[in-house]
Structures are given as structure tokens and as C-alpha cells.
Scaffold this motif. Structure first.
Motif, mmCIF file in Angstrom:
data_model
loop_
_atom_site.group_PDB
_atom_site.id
_atom_site.type_symbol
_atom_site.label_atom_id
_atom_site.label_comp_id
_atom_site.label_asym_id
_atom_site.label_seq_id
_atom_site.Cartn_x
_atom_site.Cartn_y
_atom_site.Cartn_z
ATOM 1 N N SER A 338 -25.670 130.522 -62.881
ATOM 2 C CA SER A 338 -26.792 129.592 -62.881
ATOM 3 C C SER A 338 -27.731 129.621 -64.047
ATOM 4 C CB SER A 338 -27.410 129.724 -61.511
ATOM 5 O OG SER A 338 -26.531 129.347 -60.473
ATOM 6 N N ASP A 345 -31.585 126.583 -59.262
ATOM 7 C CA ASP A 345 -30.894 127.144 -58.045
ATOM 8 C C ASP A 345 -29.571 127.833 -58.117
ATOM 9 O OD1 ASP A 345 -32.992 125.996 -56.353
ATOM 10 O OD2 ASP A 345 -32.012 123.957 -56.612
ATOM 11 N N VAL A 347 -26.018 128.050 -56.928
ATOM 12 C CA VAL A 347 -24.938 127.230 -56.124
ATOM 13 C C VAL A 347 -23.628 127.852 -56.455
ATOM 14 C CG1 VAL A 347 -24.062 124.799 -56.026
ATOM 15 C CG2 VAL A 347 -26.320 124.991 -56.711
ATOM 16 N N ASN A 350 -20.632 124.148 -54.351
ATOM 17 C CA ASN A 350 -21.443 123.056 -53.934
ATOM 18 C C ASN A 350 -22.322 123.303 -52.763
ATOM 19 O OD1 ASN A 350 -20.344 121.385 -55.807
ATOM 20 N ND2 ASN A 350 -18.556 120.903 -54.620
ATOM 21 N N ARG A 351 -22.483 124.742 -52.822
ATOM 22 C CA ARG A 351 -23.653 125.046 -51.515
ATOM 23 C C ARG A 351 -24.864 125.918 -52.056
ATOM 24 N NH1 ARG A 351 -21.006 122.055 -49.198
ATOM 25 N NH2 ARG A 351 -19.900 121.886 -47.333
ATOM 26 N N GLN A 352 -25.907 125.378 -51.775
ATOM 27 C CA GLN A 352 -26.995 126.238 -52.629
ATOM 28 C C GLN A 352 -27.307 127.304 -51.940
ATOM 29 O OE1 GLN A 352 -30.502 124.049 -53.040
ATOM 30 N NE2 GLN A 352 -32.002 125.595 -53.154
#
Length: 467
Positions: A338, A345, A347, A350-352
Motif C-alpha cells: 500500500s 489504507d 487493503v 478487497n478488505r480494508q
């Protein structure tokens, strides 16, 4: 007056302990109890004194595998049974066990303590610690017994005595599942290097024990309609990272030991090299079994460096292994990606990922790295005063990582250390099994009892620094 007041203050000391403090105290008391039990003539020979018993009990309860005695020769059958019980206690997790104990001790205490327990043990989920722990114990019992049966029927066929064969199968199954590395023979698994049944069973038990209860429970819950999208992000991260480390270790050892200056793969066929590389790659995270002699003369420096990296990373959260954990590595790699992409953020799939998780991963890695360096520094200082310990810094660093990550790999250093050096390893094993952040949290809470509630309400102005 002062004496009675002091007694009144210390009467409820156990009720005021937080979960990290209670875990540290319980772990320490269990080691002391195990030390005195192993030192009795009922458990060991005259060669095992209090010091040898202390080192062995610590190594067993932290499921490390480092030892300064011969388990098969210096311990009686009853002592070996006691040692196996310690492996089960340490492998199932001091955190879960101390939670039950604290439930009896702190029952009826204020709401803050109960909230503290829930926050600290949130990894056990909303189903409750009791239900989760019963599931862990049942799963462990089934896998250990299944592994013991296979080893008895198809693995240890060279042991003619039925009782010895049965006990060897059960003991090594317990040791493998708990990622302990303890063996009844001084050469570990070297005598069964070409026995593919023994190698396969040990590898599977190590992997299943190191994955963690959350992963195995998730896989079992989705067994009928298995699809990777049904699995939690945690399970997918653990499986993917574990598979990556498995491939990295196997291929890396094949390359380093085939091209390096070591003799680890000398006189072995390519199939035997492949089997040995798989076994050692899995065992390095964090079991400690070895099917080949492990010395600085047999393994190249690049191979030792690769093994140290695997040991430092270790197993997965909730498992029986140590190290900084696979999910910690995954969080750090995601944060690095990132940063390179300029994202605000972190990730993953597809999940933070919350900042709290990333900060915890950074804290675990940095604190663990600094603690290992401190252990190596103390060992190097102790070796300067001992003429008969010509160890290189690489050997001492390897041993420190093995102790802290509760692996049990030994280059022949442990038994030659003095009491000071062995005490450094004892402390390292204890801290590594409990967790460096848990220990620091226990110390911090003890030193900041009065300010604990007020610090969360303080806000500070923001300012950036250059990194």
C-alpha cells in the motif's frame, strides 16, 4: 497497624491482576511446578538436577524442544509421561488455560476486569472460551491419536517391543502436533530419514498444529460446500502465506545446499534431497525435528540464514507454534504494498485492514527483533568469558532465534553453554511463547496502575516526521 493494612492490600492481589499479568504469573508457576516434578527420582535419573529440570520444563511448557539432557535415557517412563503432559499444556495454549483459572479467581470482580478479559481474549470469538477450548482439545485428541495409530502400524516397524512402539508413536505424535520437537532418541528423526510414512505423518501433524484452531475450524465448517470465498480472510491469508513459506523453504534449501559449501545434501539422491528439504522447511516453522545432522559444517551459511527467517516467522495465530506468525508477515507485506502504491489504507483481498492490526504487526516484529538481538548480545558477552565456547555469532544468533521462536533447532550450542547462557535461552523461550507484546503489556500495566484509565482520554496534536 501498618502490617494489617499491608495484609489487607495483598489479600486481593490476584483479583486485581489483568489477563497479561495473570498469564505471566501462571506460566511462571507452572514452570516452577514442572521443574520440581521432573527433578524427583520418580521422573529422572541422578544426572538431572534442578537446573536441568528447569531448562527441560521451560522448553516443554513453551513447546520449544531445546534440551540439555537425553530424554530417552535421563527420564524414566513416568518422567516422559509428565513431559508429554507438559507438551499438551503448552501446546494447547497457556492463554486459554489461564483464562479458565482466572475465571475462578476473579469471579465477582468489577466490570472493568471482565471487559479486560474480553478485550484481551477476543481471538476466542463470541462462542466463549470454554466452547472454543473444548473444540481445540477434541481436535487435538483426534489428530494426535490418529497420528499415533499410523506411526504404530506403518511407521515405527523396527521397534519390536509392543509397549515401546506404542509409547514412541504416541509421544512423537504429541510432540509433532504441538510443534515441540522433543524426541525419545538423541538423533531426532535421522534414523527414519528414508521412511516416508514417518516423514509424512510428522509433517502433517506439524502443519495441522501450526495452522491454528480458527483455520481448522473454518475448513471443517465449510467441508461440505468447500469454496475459498466461503472461507474467512484470516483462513485464506494463513493458507496462502503458509503455502508460500513452504515453497520458499523447500526450493530455497534445495538451491542453497546444492550450490553452497555445506554438506547437508552430500551423498543424497535428488528424491532424498527433496524429501529432506520438505521436512526441514516444515520443521523450521516451528517444530524442531530434524532428519539430518544440523551443524555449521553440514549446512551452508545461506541455508542457515533461510532457516532463521523461517523460524522467526513461525506458525499461525492460535496454533501450537511460535514466531511472529504468518498473519503478521501478511499484514506487513500488505502495508508495504500500500505504501509503494501511495494508498492511504491497507487493503488485502478487497478488505480494508484496520490501523490497529497494522500497528500491532509492526510492534510484534520490531519488539521480537530487538529482543532476539538482545539475547544474542548477552550470549556473545557470556562467550567472551568462556574459553571452551568457540561459537560464531551466526551460531549464537541461530540458537537465540530457535529459542525465542520456540523451534528447538540446535547447532550443538545449547549443551555447551554455561548457566548464564542457558538462562538467556530459558527467558527467551518463556517470552517467545507468551508473546513479547503480552509480556510488555503486563509490565506496563504493573508500572502504570493509576494512570491506566486516564491515558485513553488524552488527545495530542498531529505532526509529521520525515522517514
Amino acid at each position: 497497624m501498618l502490617f494489617s493494612e499491608a495484609i489487607y492490600r495483598t489479600r486481593g492481589w490476584s483479583r486485581r491482576l489483568t489477563v497479561p499479568q495473570f498469564t505471566v504469573v501462571t506460566g511462571f508457576l507452572m514452570i516452577i511446578l514442572g521443574t520440581f516434578i521432573l527433578a524427583t527420582p520418580l521422573c529422572s535419573s541422578a544426572r538431572v538436577g534442578l537446573w536441568e529440570a528447569l531448562f527441560t520444563a521451560t522448553s516443554a511448557l513453551t513447546v520449544t524442544g531445546l534440551t540439555i539432557i537425553d530424554i530417552g535415557e535421563d527420564l524414566t517412563i513416568f518422567g516422559q509421561i509428565v513431559l508429554a503432559g507438559m507438551l499438551l499444556v503448552g501446546g494447547l495454549g497457556l492463554m486459554a488455560i489461564t483464562t479458565f483459572l482466572q475465571g475462578f479467581v476473579v469471579s465477582g470482580t468489577e466490570l472493568r476486569c471482565r471487559l479486560d478479559r474480553g478485550k484481551t481474549l477476543d481471538e476466542f470469538g463470541v462462542g466463549g472460551v470454554g466452547r472454543t477450548f473444548r473444540g481445540i482439545a477434541f481436535t487435538a485428541a483426534v489428530l494426535i491419536l490418529l497420528g499415533a495409530v499410523v506411526l504404530y502400524c506403518f511407521g515405527f516397524n523396527d521397534i519390536s517391543n509392543t509397549g515401546e512402539r506404542m509409547w514412541a508413536s504416541l509421544f512423537h505424535s504429541i510432540s509433532a502436533y504441538n510443534n515441540a520437537g522433543f524426541g525419545l532418541w538423541s538423533d531426532s528423526m535421522q534414523r527414519y530419514r528414508l521412511n516416508w510414512v514417518v516423514n509424512l505423518v510428522i509433517i502433517l501433524l506439524i502443519v495441522l498444529g501450526g495452522l491454528g484452531w480458527r483455520v481448522t475450524s473454518d475448513l471443517w465448517s465449510n467441508r461440505k460446500f468447500f469454496h475459498r470465498r466461503r472461507l474467512s480472510l484470516h483462513t485464506r491469508l494463513v493458507l496462502r502465506t503458509s503455502f508460500f513459506l513452504f515453497c520458499l523453504g523447500t526450493i530455497g534449501l534445495l538451491i542453497t545446499e546444492s550450490l553452497g559449501q555445506g554438506n547437508y545434501f552430500a551423498d543424497l539422491s535428488w528424491s532424498e534431497r527433496f524429501t529432506t528439504a520438505i521436512f526441514e522447511s516444515v520443521s523450521a516453522r516451528t517444530a524442531g525435528f530434524s532428519n539430518m545432522p544440523l551443524t555449521v559444517q553440514s549446512v551452508s551459511d545461506s541455508g542457515l540464514l533461510l532457516l532463521m527467517a523461517l523460524m522467526f516467522i513461525g506458525a499461525s495465530p492460535g496454533g501450537t507454534g511460535g514466531g511472529i506468525k504468518t498473519t503478521t508477515l501478511a499484514a506487513l507485506m500488505a502495508a508495504t504494498r500500500s505504501t509503494l502504491r501511495g494508498q492511504q489504507d491497507v487493503v488485502i483481498r478487497n478488505r480494508q485492514i484496520s490501523d490497529k492490526v497494522v500497528l500491532k504487526a509492526v510492534g510484534i516484529t520490531v519488539a521480537s527483533f530487538l529482543f532476539v538481538l538482545l539475547m544474542a548480545l548477552l550470549l556473545s558477552l557470556s562467550s567472551n568469558f568462556a574459553v571452551e565456547m568457540p561459537f560464531s555469532f551466526l551460531e549464537m544468533l541461530f540458537t537465540c532465534i530457535s529459542a525465542f521462536a520456540t523451534v528447538g533447532f540446535d547447532l550443538g550450542v545449547t549443551q555447551q553453554l554455561g548457566h548464564f547462557g542457558q538462562m538467556v535461552l530459558v527467558v527467551g523461550m518463556f517470552v517467545g511463547r507468551l508473546g513479547i507484546l503480552l509480556l510488555l503489556s503486563a509490565i506496563w500495566e504493573a508500572l502504570n496502575t493509576d494512570r491506566r484509565q486516564n491515558q485513553n482520554r488524552i488527545g495530542y496534536p498531529r505532526e509529521d516526521i520525515y522517514v
